[in-house]
Design an enzyme around this catalytic site. Structure first.
Site, mmCIF file in Angstrom:
data_model
loop_
_atom_site.group_PDB
_atom_site.id
_atom_site.type_symbol
_atom_site.label_atom_id
_atom_site.label_comp_id
_atom_site.label_asym_id
_atom_site.label_seq_id
_atom_site.Cartn_x
_atom_site.Cartn_y
_atom_site.Cartn_z
ATOM 1 N N THR A 1 -4.715 13.216 -14.567
ATOM 2 C CA THR A 1 -5.930 13.221 -15.387
ATOM 3 C C THR A 1 -6.265 14.630 -15.878
ATOM 4 O O THR A 1 -5.914 15.621 -15.220
ATOM 5 C CB THR A 1 -7.106 12.695 -14.536
ATOM 6 O OG1 THR A 1 -8.325 12.978 -15.209
ATOM 7 C CG2 THR A 1 -7.173 13.369 -13.174
ATOM 8 N N ALA B 1 -0.799 4.401 -9.147
ATOM 9 C CA ALA B 1 -1.720 3.907 -8.105
ATOM 10 C C ALA B 1 -2.620 5.045 -7.653
ATOM 11 O O ALA B 1 -2.152 6.131 -7.331
ATOM 12 C CB ALA B 1 -0.926 3.370 -6.921
ATOM 13 N N TYR C 1 -12.616 13.157 -6.586
ATOM 14 C CA TYR C 1 -11.540 12.497 -7.337
ATOM 15 C C TYR C 1 -10.617 13.525 -7.965
ATOM 16 O O TYR C 1 -9.385 13.502 -7.761
ATOM 17 C CB TYR C 1 -12.132 11.580 -8.429
ATOM 18 C CG TYR C 1 -11.118 11.144 -9.466
ATOM 19 C CD1 TYR C 1 -10.029 10.350 -9.128
ATOM 20 C CD2 TYR C 1 -11.250 11.539 -10.808
ATOM 21 C CE1 TYR C 1 -9.089 9.959 -10.079
ATOM 22 C CE2 TYR C 1 -10.319 11.146 -11.765
ATOM 23 C CZ TYR C 1 -9.243 10.362 -11.397
ATOM 24 O OH TYR C 1 -8.316 9.983 -12.337
ATOM 25 N N GLU D 1 -9.107 15.742 -15.669
ATOM 26 C CA GLU D 1 -10.234 16.212 -14.855
ATOM 27 C C GLU D 1 -9.819 17.305 -13.878
ATOM 28 O O GLU D 1 -10.663 18.032 -13.366
ATOM 29 C CB GLU D 1 -10.891 15.029 -14.133
ATOM 30 C CG GLU D 1 -11.345 13.983 -15.134
ATOM 31 C CD GLU D 1 -12.267 12.905 -14.578
ATOM 32 O OE1 GLU D 1 -12.933 13.149 -13.569
ATOM 33 O OE2 GLU D 1 -12.303 11.818 -15.183
ATOM 34 N N ASP E 1 0.858 -1.185 0.000
ATOM 35 C CA ASP E 1 0.000 0.000 0.000
ATOM 36 C C ASP E 1 0.897 1.238 0.000
ATOM 37 O O ASP E 1 1.822 1.324 0.821
ATOM 38 C CB ASP E 1 -0.870 -0.052 1.271
ATOM 39 C CG ASP E 1 -2.001 0.953 1.240
ATOM 40 O OD1 ASP E 1 -1.804 2.067 0.721
ATOM 41 O OD2 ASP E 1 -3.085 0.606 1.747
HETATM 42 P P1 NAD Z 1 -7.510 1.656 -11.690
HETATM 43 O O1 NAD Z 1 -8.482 2.023 -10.631
HETATM 44 O O2 NAD Z 1 -7.896 0.680 -12.742
HETATM 45 O O3 NAD Z 1 -6.181 1.082 -11.022
HETATM 46 C C1 NAD Z 1 -5.610 1.658 -9.872
HETATM 47 C C2 NAD Z 1 -4.591 0.676 -9.311
HETATM 48 O O4 NAD Z 1 -4.005 1.287 -8.152
HETATM 49 C C3 NAD Z 1 -5.191 -0.667 -8.862
HETATM 50 O O5 NAD Z 1 -4.387 -1.731 -9.308
HETATM 51 C C4 NAD Z 1 -5.187 -0.564 -7.351
HETATM 52 O O6 NAD Z 1 -5.048 -1.831 -6.715
HETATM 53 C C5 NAD Z 1 -3.988 0.332 -7.101
HETATM 54 N N1 NAD Z 1 -4.091 1.063 -5.819
HETATM 55 C C6 NAD Z 1 -5.157 1.780 -5.369
HETATM 56 N N2 NAD Z 1 -4.892 2.258 -4.159
HETATM 57 C C7 NAD Z 1 -3.634 1.860 -3.846
HETATM 58 C C8 NAD Z 1 -2.791 2.060 -2.722
HETATM 59 N N3 NAD Z 1 -3.202 2.767 -1.648
HETATM 60 N N4 NAD Z 1 -1.538 1.531 -2.745
HETATM 61 C C9 NAD Z 1 -1.117 0.811 -3.813
HETATM 62 N N5 NAD Z 1 -1.884 0.565 -4.890
HETATM 63 C C10 NAD Z 1 -3.126 1.090 -4.907
HETATM 64 O O7 NAD Z 1 -7.035 3.042 -12.316
HETATM 65 P P2 NAD Z 1 -6.640 3.401 -13.823
HETATM 66 O O8 NAD Z 1 -7.865 3.754 -14.562
HETATM 67 O O9 NAD Z 1 -5.733 2.368 -14.340
HETATM 68 O O10 NAD Z 1 -5.835 4.757 -13.582
HETATM 69 C C11 NAD Z 1 -4.439 4.728 -13.295
HETATM 70 C C12 NAD Z 1 -3.939 6.144 -13.096
HETATM 71 O O11 NAD Z 1 -4.176 6.899 -14.278
HETATM 72 C C13 NAD Z 1 -4.634 6.897 -11.958
HETATM 73 O O12 NAD Z 1 -3.671 7.667 -11.294
HETATM 74 C C14 NAD Z 1 -5.643 7.779 -12.670
HETATM 75 O O13 NAD Z 1 -5.889 8.956 -11.931
HETATM 76 C C15 NAD Z 1 -4.914 8.066 -13.965
HETATM 77 N N6 NAD Z 1 -5.800 8.341 -15.129
HETATM 78 C C16 NAD Z 1 -6.807 7.477 -15.448
HETATM 79 C C17 NAD Z 1 -7.596 7.732 -16.568
HETATM 80 C C18 NAD Z 1 -8.701 6.790 -16.993
HETATM 81 O O14 NAD Z 1 -9.456 7.113 -17.923
HETATM 82 N N7 NAD Z 1 -8.842 5.620 -16.377
HETATM 83 C C19 NAD Z 1 -7.363 8.864 -17.348
HETATM 84 C C20 NAD Z 1 -6.309 9.725 -16.987
HETATM 85 C C21 NAD Z 1 -5.535 9.450 -15.882
HETATM 86 P P1 TYD Z 2 -16.677 7.429 -16.418
HETATM 87 O O1 TYD Z 2 -16.344 6.233 -17.247
HETATM 88 O O2 TYD Z 2 -17.098 7.206 -14.986
HETATM 89 O O3 TYD Z 2 -15.438 8.419 -16.499
HETATM 90 P P2 TYD Z 2 -15.298 9.957 -15.946
HETATM 91 O O4 TYD Z 2 -16.390 10.256 -15.019
HETATM 92 O O5 TYD Z 2 -13.967 9.887 -15.255
HETATM 93 O O6 TYD Z 2 -15.288 10.817 -17.172
HETATM 94 O O7 TYD Z 2 -17.851 8.230 -17.136
HETATM 95 C C1 TYD Z 2 -17.726 8.709 -18.460
HETATM 96 C C2 TYD Z 2 -18.965 9.511 -18.772
HETATM 97 O O8 TYD Z 2 -20.083 8.619 -18.784
HETATM 98 C C3 TYD Z 2 -19.282 10.566 -17.716
HETATM 99 O O9 TYD Z 2 -19.857 11.703 -18.374
HETATM 100 C C4 TYD Z 2 -20.328 9.910 -16.842
HETATM 101 C C5 TYD Z 2 -21.075 9.013 -17.823
HETATM 102 N N1 TYD Z 2 -21.637 7.773 -17.240
HETATM 103 C C6 TYD Z 2 -22.982 7.451 -17.466
HETATM 104 O O10 TYD Z 2 -23.730 8.198 -18.142
HETATM 105 N N2 TYD Z 2 -23.473 6.297 -16.918
HETATM 106 C C7 TYD Z 2 -22.708 5.459 -16.175
HETATM 107 O O11 TYD Z 2 -23.215 4.430 -15.672
HETATM 108 C C8 TYD Z 2 -21.316 5.784 -15.966
HETATM 109 C C9 TYD Z 2 -20.417 4.891 -15.164
HETATM 110 C C10 TYD Z 2 -20.832 6.964 -16.528
#
Ligand code: NAD
Ligand code: TYD
Length: 355
Positions: free
Chosen positions: A136, A88, A161, A138, A65
């Protein structure tokens, strides 16, 4: 950081969605590197994502962690890493609305823990070191009908978030400015692709179309996201890690904006074709539900800087990437079934019972 041999890189969150693609890319592309996947295996972490590379001689896994200061310390001593690629995080906006403190702990305090460890163990010997923080789009807040997020856009997060990710970004820059820690950051748009946990829009809706469950579209469905195929994000992370200038930030995105409702209709169409359904079979599953509080209207990334400075551009169109993603879910039903049992079901019930 150049790609000379013998480096040890810790990738945090390597068992998650994006992290697993980054781990796979680095383990296979850089056989001379030692890649340490450091992950606490929360609900989002799944080692099944890495079955194909888990026996590679340059791959190591540590179930740790990032909030555990002593364990992080021991890992720095054990591996003497040259680089950290920090993914993470708690990553789901809807979960952050239900449990904001979890996001403060992992995303803010966990990141500072890692920064502290890097500062302590690298003791000013920064020449061949690099701390890469993956963030991100966001953090920039919401756009109106026009405009794009650039690296200069003012931070304006709205969800717990995005607020927690914004705070972590600020800490990473503060460690650079205050202690000289060598850092790079990237802010990426919404990812999609294989291994995406089925609580996010695209994998949730793929799963619900397979199981003929309603497709819950929030609000009026006119919210807009800029979608990037996860493997293209991993390739961008490789570029930024190796070639991004110290202290710099790069926006990563696909110039690929979709209103949610249009994306969902495309998904229904592609799914019907692949499942052998009559055209129009899945669209009636679309169900408008109560909106997400504080829902950001539009995200869109200007990825000019990473394109011009590092020569990165997305490799697949959205239609191709979405098709590959659907194929992956249809071919990996065991993965989907394992993930959608247990904890995920409880979360699902809590999240959607009120809508
Ligand atoms: P995810 O939720 O799929 O994976 C997160 C991982 O982090 C998991 O394997 C989890 O076990 C691990 N984790 C969580 N808390 C932890 C802790 N306290 N210690 C150690 N490990 C821990 O997330 P993701 O979608 O793969 O995103 C990865 C990164 O990219 C994040 O930092 C997220 O903010 C960033 N990001 C994601 C997106 C997206 O669209 N998913 C877009 C831009 C940036
Ligand atoms: P999401 O995949 O949760 O990503 P983020 O909120 O980080 O952009 O959602 C993508 C878009 O889809 C967001 O505008 C919220 C919408 N959404 C729905 O309309 N229904 C759903 O069940 C979910 C999970 C997301």
């Amino acid at each position: 950081m150049n790609s000379s041999s013998g480096k040890t890189i810790i990738i945090t969150g390597g068992a998650g969605f994006i992290g697993s693609h980054v781990v796979r890319l680095f383990v296979t592309k850089y056989p001379d590197y030692r890649i340490v996947n450091l992950d606490a295996l929360t609900y989002a972490g799944n080692l099944e994502n890495l079955l194909d590379i888990e026996k590679a001689p340059n791959y190591f896994f540590e179930k740790t962690d990032i909030l555990d200061t002593q364990a992080i310390d021991e890992i720095f001593v054990k591996y003497q890493p040259h680089g950290i690629i920090h993914l993470a995080a708690e990553s789901h906006v809807d979960r952050s609305i239900l449990s904001p403190l979890d996001f403060v702990y992992t995303n803010v305090i966990g990141t500072v823990n890692l920064l502290q460890a890097a500062r302590k163990h690298w003791t000013g010997q920064f020449d061949d070191k690099r701390f890469y923080h993956v963030s991100t789009d966001e953090v920039y807040g919401a756009l109106g009908e026009t405009g794009l997020f650039t690296e200069e856009t003012r931070y304006d997060p709205h969800s717990p978030y995005s607020a927690s990710k914004a705070a972590s970004d600020h800490f990473v820059r503060a460690y650079h400015d205050t202690y000289g820690l060598p850092i790079v950051l990237s802010n990426c748009s919404n990812n999609y692709g294989p291994n995406h946990f089925p609580e996010k829009l695209i994998p949730l809706f793929i799963n619900n179309i397979i199981t003929k469950k309603p497709l819950p579209v929030y609000g009026d469905g006119l919210y807009t996201r800029d979608w990037l195929f996860v493997k293209d994000h991993a390739l961008a992370i490789d570029k930024v890690f190796h070639h991004g200038r110290n202290g710099q930030t790069f926006n990563i995105g696909g110039f690929n904006e979709w209103r949610n409702i249009d994306l969902v209709k495309l998904l229904c169409k592609q799914m019907d074709e692949k499942l052998g359904n009559a055209p129009g079979t899945s669209e009636p599953l679309i169900t408008y539900v109560k909106d997400r509080p504080g829902h950001d209207r539009r995200y869109a990334i200007d990825a000019t800087k990473i394109n011009q400075e590092l020569g990165w551009a997305p490799s697949v169109t959205f239609e191709e990437g979405l098709s590959q993603t659907i194929d992956w879910y249809l071919q990996n039903t065991a993965w989907l079934e394992n993930v959608t049992s247990g904890v995920y079901q409880q979360y699902y019930a809590e999240q959607y019972s009120k809508r």
